[in-house]
Design a protein around this motif. Sequence first.
Motif, mmCIF file in Angstrom:
data_model
loop_
_atom_site.group_PDB
_atom_site.id
_atom_site.type_symbol
_atom_site.label_atom_id
_atom_site.label_comp_id
_atom_site.label_asym_id
_atom_site.label_seq_id
_atom_site.Cartn_x
_atom_site.Cartn_y
_atom_site.Cartn_z
ATOM 1 N N ILE A 216 7.012 -3.602 -0.505
ATOM 2 C CA ILE A 216 5.906 -3.106 -0.884
ATOM 3 C C ILE A 216 5.108 -3.258 0.441
ATOM 4 C CG2 ILE A 216 3.848 -3.900 -1.936
ATOM 5 C CD1 ILE A 216 5.490 -5.489 -4.086
ATOM 6 N N PHE A 217 5.530 -3.942 1.370
ATOM 7 C CA PHE A 217 4.604 -3.685 2.660
ATOM 8 C C PHE A 217 5.120 -2.493 3.330
ATOM 9 C CE2 PHE A 217 5.405 -4.590 7.363
ATOM 10 C CZ PHE A 217 4.321 -4.478 7.726
ATOM 11 N N TYR A 218 6.330 -1.927 3.179
ATOM 12 C CA TYR A 218 6.727 -0.719 3.958
ATOM 13 C C TYR A 218 6.120 0.511 3.361
ATOM 14 C CZ TYR A 218 9.570 -2.730 7.411
ATOM 15 O OH TYR A 218 9.859 -3.616 8.521
ATOM 16 N N ALA A 222 3.959 3.544 4.798
ATOM 17 C CA ALA A 222 4.225 4.689 4.513
ATOM 18 C C ALA A 222 3.164 5.561 3.956
ATOM 19 C CB ALA A 222 5.519 4.729 3.530
ATOM 20 N N TRP A 223 2.294 5.036 3.094
ATOM 21 C CA TRP A 223 0.816 5.612 2.542
ATOM 22 C C TRP A 223 -0.179 5.599 3.726
ATOM 23 C CZ3 TRP A 223 0.337 8.392 -1.089
ATOM 24 C CH2 TRP A 223 1.073 8.077 -2.316
ATOM 25 N N GLU A 224 0.073 4.731 4.841
ATOM 26 C CA GLU A 224 -0.807 5.028 6.101
ATOM 27 C C GLU A 224 -0.210 6.121 6.885
ATOM 28 O OE1 GLU A 224 -0.974 1.253 8.368
ATOM 29 O OE2 GLU A 224 -2.460 1.039 7.554
ATOM 30 N N ALA A 225 1.093 6.128 6.993
ATOM 31 C CA ALA A 225 1.351 7.404 7.776
ATOM 32 C C ALA A 225 1.357 8.816 7.115
ATOM 33 C CB ALA A 225 3.034 7.162 7.695
ATOM 34 N N LEU A 226 1.107 8.892 5.760
ATOM 35 C CA LEU A 226 0.811 9.938 5.016
ATOM 36 C C LEU A 226 -0.760 10.099 4.955
ATOM 37 C CD1 LEU A 226 3.297 9.400 1.874
ATOM 38 C CD2 LEU A 226 3.466 11.304 3.583
ATOM 39 N N GLU A 230 -6.346 4.043 1.802
ATOM 40 C CA GLU A 230 -6.697 3.584 0.516
ATOM 41 C C GLU A 230 -5.569 2.916 -0.210
ATOM 42 O OE1 GLU A 230 -9.314 4.118 -3.406
ATOM 43 O OE2 GLU A 230 -9.398 5.660 -1.987
ATOM 44 N N ASN A 231 -4.344 3.853 -0.616
ATOM 45 C CA ASN A 231 -3.320 3.174 -1.247
ATOM 46 C C ASN A 231 -2.481 2.316 -0.430
ATOM 47 O OD1 ASN A 231 -3.564 4.824 -3.334
ATOM 48 N ND2 ASN A 231 -2.081 6.394 -3.044
ATOM 49 N N ALA A 232 -2.474 2.386 0.838
ATOM 50 C CA ALA A 232 -1.994 1.433 1.810
ATOM 51 C C ALA A 232 -2.737 -0.025 1.578
ATOM 52 C CB ALA A 232 -2.116 1.792 3.064
ATOM 53 N N ARG A 233 -3.987 -0.020 1.549
ATOM 54 C CA ARG A 233 -4.784 -1.317 1.418
ATOM 55 C C ARG A 233 -4.487 -1.870 0.201
ATOM 56 N NH1 ARG A 233 -8.859 1.439 4.309
ATOM 57 N NH2 ARG A 233 -9.862 1.985 2.309
ATOM 58 N N LYS A 234 -4.167 -0.958 -0.976
ATOM 59 C CA LYS A 234 -4.170 -1.547 -2.301
ATOM 60 C C LYS A 234 -2.984 -2.551 -2.319
ATOM 61 C CE LYS A 234 -6.575 1.960 -5.056
ATOM 62 N NZ LYS A 234 -6.136 3.025 -6.127
ATOM 63 N N TYR A 286 -1.571 -9.757 5.200
ATOM 64 C CA TYR A 286 -2.562 -9.714 6.464
ATOM 65 C C TYR A 286 -1.879 -8.667 7.632
ATOM 66 C CZ TYR A 286 -5.541 -13.387 4.240
ATOM 67 O OH TYR A 286 -6.386 -13.818 3.519
ATOM 68 N N LEU A 287 -0.800 -8.761 7.723
ATOM 69 C CA LEU A 287 -0.102 -7.849 8.642
ATOM 70 C C LEU A 287 -0.520 -6.373 8.522
ATOM 71 C CD1 LEU A 287 1.839 -7.512 11.419
ATOM 72 C CD2 LEU A 287 3.441 -7.444 9.713
ATOM 73 N N GLY A 288 -0.384 -5.823 7.372
ATOM 74 C CA GLY A 288 -0.709 -4.816 6.864
ATOM 75 C C GLY A 288 -2.010 -4.287 7.037
#
Length: 320
Positions: A216-218, A222-226, A230-234, A286-288
């Motif tokens: 889930i972390f990755y 991946a959403w951040e890279a895309l 917002e999807n990453a933070r979720k 928290y790392l994310g």
Amino acid sequence: MNGVIKVIEKAAYVLSVLIGIVIANSCTIFDSRPPAAEKAPAVSEPEQKAAASGRQNYGSYLAGRVAHIRHDLNKAADYYKDAVAHVPDKQMLPSQLYIMLTSQGRIDEAVRYAQMAREKGDESPFIYTIEAINLTKHGKYQEAIDLLAATTEYPHNLGEGKLPGAQENDIDYYRGIAYQALGNQEKSEFYFRKASEGLSEPAPAIYYNDQQPDKIFYQGLAWEALGNPENARKRFNKLISYGEKHLFDQVKIDYFAVSLPDLLIWEDDLQKRNTIHCYYLMALGYLGLKKYDEAKTYFDKVLKMDINHQGAHIHRKMCE
């Protein structure tokens, strides 16, 4: 491009997998003194050197064990390296060393012992991953991609294959990073999208086929890279929320589950396991979110309870 290089440098510290370090002390101690009535046979110089080497190897190994227990993994790795140098045919230590060195970010050294372990018959996919990360560090992105592709299947000598539908979010994410560095935007986006897929709801990881929280972390990375923070933070917030909500759960086992939990083989403390799992989820969340101080706090809580937790060792490096 500088952003990509920075991500790659951090990626050098991170690997998927999730195998533990098992260090076995197989030394046999014996009394080599002859009976008083017998005369000791002459010992040749090569035999004396071999005996001295054995004592030095054993001493280095014991010193490494002490450093390991004290959570000083860098010093432990140095002692184990000394033990391997004096007894190069020691089968198990190279495999243990490349995992330990990787968890401490010492990738160049890890590659050397990974190659040594492969020569001794270790065909773990983890070796390919280490070599791929090292190639990425040195700008050899296509070679890294080829090796990462090799991790998608287990070698025949392991006697098992990957479970159908097993998620490879971490591997796909790093393939996306490598293609991005090569300027291949189409393939980079393809692997980032592939890495963003899968179950996004955290759950207990008790059985061997349960999805690990790292996946889930990755997804979030991946959403951040895309370009979708917002999807990453979720996903990162879900990891934190689950950990906080379930930290004090009373865990019970379904004994009719299809996959046999290892606690039926080895005695285990379910509550301790749940606590470690929740702390680890919170640390990843928290790392994310790039709240590194909070992430380090929870990774340290995990390591205090389980010094051999590879995920915590490896991902804590991303806080630096």
